[in-house]
Write a protein that holds these residues in place. Sequence first.
Motif, PDB file in Angstrom:
ATOM      1  N   UNK A  46      69.159  72.902  57.499  1.00  0.00           N
ATOM      2  CA  UNK A  46      68.275  72.668  56.351  1.00  0.00           C
ATOM      3  C   UNK A  46      66.809  72.507  56.761  1.00  0.00           C
ATOM      4  N   UNK A  47      66.541  71.744  57.828  1.00  0.00           N
ATOM      5  CA  UNK A  47      65.154  71.451  58.198  1.00  0.00           C
ATOM      6  C   UNK A  47      64.304  72.698  58.469  1.00  0.00           C
ATOM      7  N   UNK A  48      64.801  73.688  59.210  1.00  0.00           N
ATOM      8  CA  UNK A  48      63.971  74.887  59.397  1.00  0.00           C
ATOM      9  C   UNK A  48      63.683  75.620  58.077  1.00  0.00           C
ATOM     10  N   UNK A  49      64.615  75.537  57.147  1.00  0.00           N
ATOM     11  CA  UNK A  49      64.407  76.191  55.857  1.00  0.00           C
ATOM     12  C   UNK A  49      63.320  75.488  55.049  1.00  0.00           C
ATOM     13  N   UNK A  50      63.438  74.171  54.930  1.00  0.00           N
ATOM     14  CA  UNK A  50      62.486  73.424  54.101  1.00  0.00           C
ATOM     15  C   UNK A  50      61.099  73.419  54.730  1.00  0.00           C
ATOM     16  N   UNK A  51      61.029  73.341  56.055  1.00  0.00           N
ATOM     17  CA  UNK A  51      59.719  73.339  56.700  1.00  0.00           C
ATOM     18  C   UNK A  51      59.088  74.730  56.692  1.00  0.00           C
ATOM     19  N   UNK A  52      59.902  75.779  56.698  1.00  0.00           N
ATOM     20  CA  UNK A  52      59.353  77.144  56.568  1.00  0.00           C
ATOM     21  C   UNK A  52      58.762  77.355  55.173  1.00  0.00           C
ATOM     22  N   UNK A  53      59.439  76.835  54.153  1.00  0.00           N
ATOM     23  CA  UNK A  53      58.906  76.907  52.789  1.00  0.00           C
ATOM     24  C   UNK A  53      57.607  76.105  52.695  1.00  0.00           C
ATOM     25  N   UNK A  54      57.506  75.037  53.460  1.00  0.00           N
ATOM     26  CA  UNK A  54      56.328  74.166  53.449  1.00  0.00           C
ATOM     27  C   UNK A  54      55.083  74.832  54.054  1.00  0.00           C
ATOM     28  N   UNK A  55      55.254  75.790  54.945  1.00  0.00           N
ATOM     29  CA  UNK A  55      54.121  76.382  55.673  1.00  0.00           C
ATOM     30  C   UNK A  55      52.995  76.877  54.757  1.00  0.00           C
ATOM     31  N   UNK A  56      53.266  77.669  53.725  1.00  0.00           N
ATOM     32  CA  UNK A  56      52.134  78.107  52.880  1.00  0.00           C
ATOM     33  C   UNK A  56      51.453  76.956  52.139  1.00  0.00           C
ATOM     34  N   UNK A  57      52.203  75.929  51.780  1.00  0.00           N
ATOM     35  CA  UNK A  57      51.598  74.758  51.127  1.00  0.00           C
ATOM     36  C   UNK A  57      50.693  74.008  52.103  1.00  0.00           C
ATOM     37  N   UNK A  58      51.144  73.909  53.353  1.00  0.00           N
ATOM     38  CA  UNK A  58      50.312  73.262  54.360  1.00  0.00           C
ATOM     39  C   UNK A  58      49.058  74.090  54.633  1.00  0.00           C
ATOM     40  N   UNK A  59      49.201  75.409  54.679  1.00  0.00           N
ATOM     41  CA  UNK A  59      48.027  76.276  54.889  1.00  0.00           C
ATOM     42  C   UNK A  59      47.031  76.086  53.741  1.00  0.00           C
ATOM     43  N   UNK A  60      47.535  75.977  52.521  1.00  0.00           N
ATOM     44  CA  UNK A  60      46.669  75.734  51.359  1.00  0.00           C
ATOM     45  C   UNK A  60      45.979  74.381  51.513  1.00  0.00           C
ATOM     46  N   UNK A  61      46.725  73.369  51.925  1.00  0.00           N
ATOM     47  CA  UNK A  61      46.146  72.036  52.118  1.00  0.00           C
ATOM     48  C   UNK A  61      45.057  72.070  53.189  1.00  0.00           C
ATOM     49  N   UNK A  62      45.305  72.751  54.272  1.00  0.00           N
ATOM     50  CA  UNK A  62      44.321  72.859  55.348  1.00  0.00           C
ATOM     51  C   UNK A  62      43.074  73.600  54.862  1.00  0.00           C
ATOM     52  N   UNK A  63      43.277  74.658  54.083  1.00  0.00           N
ATOM     53  CA  UNK A  63      42.149  75.400  53.533  1.00  0.00           C
ATOM     54  C   UNK A  63      41.307  74.498  52.623  1.00  0.00           C
ATOM     55  N   UNK A  64      41.955  73.719  51.767  1.00  0.00           N
ATOM     56  CA  UNK A  64      41.224  72.793  50.896  1.00  0.00           C
ATOM     57  C   UNK A  64      40.475  71.748  51.712  1.00  0.00           C
ATOM     58  N   UNK A  65      41.091  71.252  52.764  1.00  0.00           N
ATOM     59  CA  UNK A  65      40.445  70.261  53.627  1.00  0.00           C
ATOM     60  C   UNK A  65      39.165  70.840  54.228  1.00  0.00           C
TER      61      UNK A  65
END
Length: 161
Positions: A46-65
Amino acid sequence: MCTRYSRSRRALHWLSAVIILWASVSGFGVQAFPPGCAIRQWVESFNPQITSVFIPFFAWRLWLKCTQPGSANLNVAGAVHWALYGLVSAVLVTGVLMMATPVTMFGLFTLPSLVHDAVWLARLHHWHQLACMALAALVGLHLAAVVWHQMRGHTVMARMR
């Protein structure tokens, strides 16, 4: 009165908090179970799946930062936040690269493994573990700082509500 973050930055912060805390606690916690244990196998799937889905959200967060006001903090809090972003990036990159087998994403599609050399996979796994431990320590420091500031009357949580 402190300035609140934008709605998207607040939502991405709390999404990050949930995913990072889940992956950290479950990832370290399953080490107490033997490799063939069903709970451990489920978490490790499960963890690799949920964290892979998280990657674009984290990229968006980093871009906003990087693009919104207040991102150039040159103080201890700013340095810790940038370190958190760096460690999350390291955990995500090493996590993707260290996958020795393809990952089926919630039964919808498959992410291929990118590295096939056993020596490099072992290095990436080691770097991933080190980055996870450093991230867990820094998240603990971050949480302690929030509690400390709140107890001293600095309503830092108001920025994230």
